[in-house]
Design a protein around this motif. Sequence first.
Motif, PDB file in Angstrom:
ATOM      1  N   ARG A 107       0.812  -1.215   0.000  1.00 36.38           N
ATOM      2  CA  ARG A 107       0.000   0.000   0.000  1.00 36.38           C
ATOM      3  C   ARG A 107       0.852   1.274   0.000  1.00 36.38           C
ATOM      4  O   ARG A 107       0.552   2.229  -0.731  1.00 36.38           O
ATOM      5  CB  ARG A 107      -0.938   0.000   1.210  1.00 36.38           C
ATOM      6  CG  ARG A 107      -1.867   1.220   1.244  1.00 36.38           C
ATOM      7  CD  ARG A 107      -2.791   1.186   2.445  1.00 36.38           C
ATOM      8  NE  ARG A 107      -3.626   2.373   2.505  1.00 36.38           N
ATOM      9  CZ  ARG A 107      -4.794   2.504   1.885  1.00 36.38           C
ATOM     10  NH1 ARG A 107      -5.254   1.517   1.141  1.00 36.38           N
ATOM     11  NH2 ARG A 107      -5.485   3.620   1.994  1.00 36.38           N
ATOM     12  N   ARG A 108       1.917   1.309   0.810  1.00 36.44           N
ATOM     13  CA  ARG A 108       2.684   2.550   0.949  1.00 36.44           C
ATOM     14  C   ARG A 108       3.273   3.033  -0.372  1.00 36.44           C
ATOM     15  O   ARG A 108       3.104   4.211  -0.732  1.00 36.44           O
ATOM     16  CB  ARG A 108       3.770   2.378   2.018  1.00 36.44           C
ATOM     17  CG  ARG A 108       3.226   2.460   3.444  1.00 36.44           C
ATOM     18  CD  ARG A 108       4.344   2.516   4.462  1.00 36.44           C
ATOM     19  NE  ARG A 108       5.130   1.286   4.485  1.00 36.44           N
ATOM     20  CZ  ARG A 108       4.823   0.213   5.224  1.00 36.44           C
ATOM     21  NH1 ARG A 108       3.748   0.227   5.997  1.00 36.44           N
ATOM     22  NH2 ARG A 108       5.591  -0.854   5.197  1.00 36.44           N
ATOM     23  N   MET A 111       0.442   4.234  -2.655  1.00 39.84           N
ATOM     24  CA  MET A 111      -0.146   5.486  -2.189  1.00 39.84           C
ATOM     25  C   MET A 111       0.675   6.682  -2.662  1.00 39.84           C
ATOM     26  O   MET A 111       0.125   7.748  -2.974  1.00 39.84           O
ATOM     27  CB  MET A 111      -0.244   5.504  -0.668  1.00 39.84           C
ATOM     28  CG  MET A 111      -1.453   4.776  -0.101  1.00 39.84           C
ATOM     29  SD  MET A 111      -3.005   5.593  -0.532  1.00 39.84           S
ATOM     30  CE  MET A 111      -2.827   7.149   0.343  1.00 39.84           C
ATOM     31  N   ARG A 112       1.995   6.526  -2.738  1.00 40.49           N
ATOM     32  CA  ARG A 112       2.837   7.646  -3.170  1.00 40.49           C
ATOM     33  C   ARG A 112       2.546   8.037  -4.617  1.00 40.49           C
ATOM     34  O   ARG A 112       2.772   9.179  -5.012  1.00 40.49           O
ATOM     35  CB  ARG A 112       4.320   7.281  -3.001  1.00 40.49           C
ATOM     36  CG  ARG A 112       4.783   7.277  -1.558  1.00 40.49           C
ATOM     37  CD  ARG A 112       6.297   7.274  -1.456  1.00 40.49           C
ATOM     38  NE  ARG A 112       6.867   5.999  -1.863  1.00 40.49           N
ATOM     39  CZ  ARG A 112       7.081   4.979  -1.028  1.00 40.49           C
ATOM     40  NH1 ARG A 112       6.742   5.105   0.255  1.00 40.49           N
ATOM     41  NH2 ARG A 112       7.620   3.860  -1.453  1.00 40.49           N
ATOM     42  N   ARG A 115      -1.482   9.796  -4.262  1.00 42.24           N
ATOM     43  CA  ARG A 115      -1.865  10.678  -3.159  1.00 42.24           C
ATOM     44  C   ARG A 115      -2.417  12.005  -3.690  1.00 42.24           C
ATOM     45  O   ARG A 115      -2.298  12.333  -4.865  1.00 42.24           O
ATOM     46  CB  ARG A 115      -0.698  10.917  -2.219  1.00 42.24           C
ATOM     47  CG  ARG A 115       0.511  11.562  -2.845  1.00 42.24           C
ATOM     48  CD  ARG A 115       1.658  11.630  -1.843  1.00 42.24           C
ATOM     49  NE  ARG A 115       2.849  12.270  -2.407  1.00 42.24           N
ATOM     50  CZ  ARG A 115       3.810  11.623  -3.027  1.00 42.24           C
ATOM     51  NH1 ARG A 115       3.734  10.308  -3.171  1.00 42.24           N
ATOM     52  NH2 ARG A 115       4.875  12.277  -3.504  1.00 42.24           N
ATOM     53  N   CYS A 361      -9.889   3.308   0.130  1.00 46.23           N
ATOM     54  CA  CYS A 361      -9.552   3.274  -1.293  1.00 46.23           C
ATOM     55  C   CYS A 361      -8.403   4.220  -1.642  1.00 46.23           C
ATOM     56  O   CYS A 361      -8.513   5.437  -1.423  1.00 46.23           O
ATOM     57  CB  CYS A 361     -10.791   3.635  -2.109  1.00 46.23           C
ATOM     58  SG  CYS A 361     -10.497   3.721  -3.892  1.00 46.23           S
ATOM     59  N   ILE A 362      -7.319   3.691  -2.208  1.00 45.19           N
ATOM     60  CA  ILE A 362      -6.179   4.549  -2.551  1.00 45.19           C
ATOM     61  C   ILE A 362      -6.508   5.455  -3.737  1.00 45.19           C
ATOM     62  O   ILE A 362      -5.850   6.475  -3.941  1.00 45.19           O
ATOM     63  CB  ILE A 362      -4.913   3.720  -2.854  1.00 45.19           C
ATOM     64  CG1 ILE A 362      -5.100   2.842  -4.096  1.00 45.19           C
ATOM     65  CG2 ILE A 362      -4.501   2.896  -1.651  1.00 45.19           C
ATOM     66  CD1 ILE A 362      -3.810   2.184  -4.550  1.00 45.19           C
TER      67      ILE A 362
END
Length: 413
Positions: A107-108, A111-112, A115, A361-362
């Motif tokens: 996820r991390r 996400m970048r 975002r 949700c991303i």
Amino acid sequence: MRIDFGEPKPLDSLDGLRLHDPAAYVERCRHDVWRALRLHRPVGREEMPDGTPYWSFASYADCDRIVKDTETFSSEDGTILASVGVGDSAGGQTITLMDPPDHGAIRRPLMRTMRQSVVRRRSESVREKVLRLIDPLVGGGVHDVARLMRLLPMVAVGELLGIPERHWETIAFNTTASIAPEDPEYAVGRDVGDTLRRVHHRLFACFSDSIEARRRDRGDDVVSALLDLEVAGRPIDDRRVMLNCYSVALGANSTTPHVACHTLLALALRPEVWRTVVDDPSVVPALVEEGARWTSPTHHLVRRVTADTEVGGARMAKGDWVCAWVASANRDERVFDDPYTFDVRRSPNPHLSFGAGAHYCIGAPSSRFALSVLFEELARRRMRFEVAGEIRHLHSNWINGITSLPMRFVRDA
């Protein structure tokens, strides 16, 4: 699923609800069922057609807890009713089918790439693409909005995913077909199994091509992030990259277009509400949130119990399946005042339409922006619209979709 205005009529009985039946969501509104469950059976035991039992939760409080408590309610075995009793073959390998802390490893980095700051940086490019998409509507006449809006999520996140534009239409169509293979709009094979084989082949061919393109030329996108990702000190293989591409693309294509369609339909049926938006475009962000709540694009989310626990007064054992009816939670009278009214000034609006907690949700920032542009631009041009033909709803117990929505568009003088 058709969405009716006004408080549903009381049900005579809660027997034989068949909440799992996809056909039950095609012709009628189910909010009468969910209201009855909240009032009389907020927690209950249901069965899948093969007899596999699962716990059904209808209240906002219980659904919110289940979705957020990833330690007790796992996503690894599947997140939809179709997984109950059989699991999901991609369990533990994709962002939606993993639990923290492993879930965070994927996820991390993703996400970048998605975002809010990235969405702001790309805002003009996305706005231009949305304008091209809705150009037929601005020109006036009758158009099938559902088929047009099918591309909205790829317009919003296609570049962020790292998917070349030549694949957008294929992915938009086939992700929906993969979760609604019985729907006449998407049944491209001889039977359900053949449809699934065909659409998965098309999807993974697109993802494979995208991977090869990004392997040669990295970008600031999901595919590139996945190619650079290491889990337990080792890069993930191409199959897992493709599975995660599919997971993110499915999330986008199962929410954004249906929020757009159901919101346009609600505004067409309540033209005085649309006039409010045209006269005061500052309400568009609230309109998008209310559209998401009103639509509840995912009817439910499924989890599996990891340890004996209690929710809503019911004792559950490790291994039990649970179903959180998000659509019911988004109409819970204890949380939302006058929940059967489409209110473009609703505040607060803590709906669960984009999920909650670790699995929020991303793609939500991209979805919100694309939807905002859609309504801003239609309002700026003072477009009026009305239903102009038969509306067809998606054959699915999971996604609250519209497959055909003919509408007539006229620009005010």
